[in-house]
Design a protein around this motif. Structure first.
Motif, PDB file in Angstrom:
ATOM      1  N   UNK A  97      -3.894   5.277   2.677  1.00  0.00           N
ATOM      2  CA  UNK A  97      -3.062   4.068   2.654  1.00  0.00           C
ATOM      3  C   UNK A  97      -1.700   4.461   3.227  1.00  0.00           C
ATOM      4  N   UNK A  98      -1.408   3.985   4.437  1.00  0.00           N
ATOM      5  CA  UNK A  98      -0.192   4.413   5.129  1.00  0.00           C
ATOM      6  C   UNK A  98       1.061   4.161   4.295  1.00  0.00           C
ATOM      7  N   UNK A  99       1.142   2.992   3.685  1.00  0.00           N
ATOM      8  CA  UNK A  99       2.333   2.672   2.910  1.00  0.00           C
ATOM      9  C   UNK A  99       2.550   3.628   1.754  1.00  0.00           C
ATOM     10  N   UNK A 100       1.470   3.998   1.070  1.00  0.00           N
ATOM     11  CA  UNK A 100       1.587   4.905  -0.064  1.00  0.00           C
ATOM     12  C   UNK A 100       1.871   6.339   0.389  1.00  0.00           C
ATOM     13  N   UNK A 101       1.312   6.727   1.519  1.00  0.00           N
ATOM     14  CA  UNK A 101       1.612   8.057   2.072  1.00  0.00           C
ATOM     15  C   UNK A 101       3.085   8.137   2.451  1.00  0.00           C
ATOM     16  N   UNK A 102       3.564   7.126   3.153  1.00  0.00           N
ATOM     17  CA  UNK A 102       4.975   7.109   3.539  1.00  0.00           C
ATOM     18  C   UNK A 102       5.877   7.051   2.312  1.00  0.00           C
ATOM     19  N   UNK A 103       5.461   6.313   1.292  1.00  0.00           N
ATOM     20  CA  UNK A 103       6.262   6.212   0.074  1.00  0.00           C
ATOM     21  C   UNK A 103       6.360   7.559  -0.638  1.00  0.00           C
ATOM     22  N   UNK A 104       5.284   8.330  -0.632  1.00  0.00           N
ATOM     23  CA  UNK A 104       5.307   9.645  -1.283  1.00  0.00           C
ATOM     24  C   UNK A 104       6.336  10.553  -0.625  1.00  0.00           C
ATOM     25  N   UNK A 105       6.353  10.555   0.704  1.00  0.00           N
ATOM     26  CA  UNK A 105       7.333  11.374   1.428  1.00  0.00           C
ATOM     27  C   UNK A 105       8.747  10.851   1.180  1.00  0.00           C
TER      28      UNK A 105
END
Length: 202
Positions: A97-105
């Motif tokens: 999930x791109x949004x969740x991956x970006x949010x983690x970073x």
């Protein structure tokens, strides 16, 4: 089912079902208090990934998440780039999930800031421990959100964190022992309560 009892007479919260990894998580980790910032960061990130999914789905991919995000080392994750995002959205060992991956970073950067301002993530998160709580006898009595989880969510969002709604924050609080939501009929309720009594708050 509120409580299940296995063939050895061990009683557990019914939500962990019969899956061995889920039972191990319930028996060895869920609700045990921790002040380790790296593990706290891991948990809050994974709870964010869990939104819309079952925790068992996340648990089965946990080692993939740890490999993908440098075992949730805050500084290492904060240094990840757009190229890492492109790579991870193709990684079948995690939730792509791109949004969740970006949010983690993104959240790793906010976590690094929090360590500077608060001294530790633990000091911030444990400041939302309720003054007292009533033992939970039934799953129907377990709240989805509380005043404390709403307050935690609001402050995290004010600081720029993402995927940290009040329901996610309460699940996080349950998982790291800020509250003890093992049911009273579960063998681990008393064990966790004893750990919480002896736990040194940051």
């Amino acid at each position: 089912m509120d409580i299940q009892t296995d063939d050895n007479g061990r009683s557990r919260c019914g939500w962990c079902g019969t899956d061995a990894s889920y039972r191990d998580y319930h028996d060895e980790e869920w609700g045990r208090p921790t002040a380790d910032d790296q593990r706290l960061f891991e948990k809050v990130c994974l709870e964010g990934f869990q939104c819309g999914l079952s925790w068992l789905t996340i648990l089965r991919r946990r080692e993939g998440f740890r490999k993908a995000f440098h075992d949730f080392d805050i500084d290492a994750v904060a240094a990840m780039t757009a190229d890492d995002v492109k790579r991870l959205v193709l990684d079948k060992s995690i939730i792509r999930h791109r949004g969740k991956i970006e949010a983690t970073i993104h959240n790793a950067g906010r976590a690094a800031e929090m360590r500077q301002s608060e001294g530790s993530l633990a000091a911030f998160f444990w400041s939302y421990e309720p003054a007292g709580s009533q033992p939970i006898h039934s799953h129907a009595d377990v709240p989805a959100i509380t005043d404390q989880s709403q307050a935690m969510s609001g402050e995290l969002k004010r600081r720029g964190w993402k995927f940290v709604g009040p329901t996610t924050c309460y699940a996080f609080m349950q998982s790291i022992g800020i509250v003890n939501d093992h049911l009273t009929g579960c063998d681990d309720h008393g064990r966790v309560e004893q750990l919480r009594e002896n736990f040194v708050r940051p």
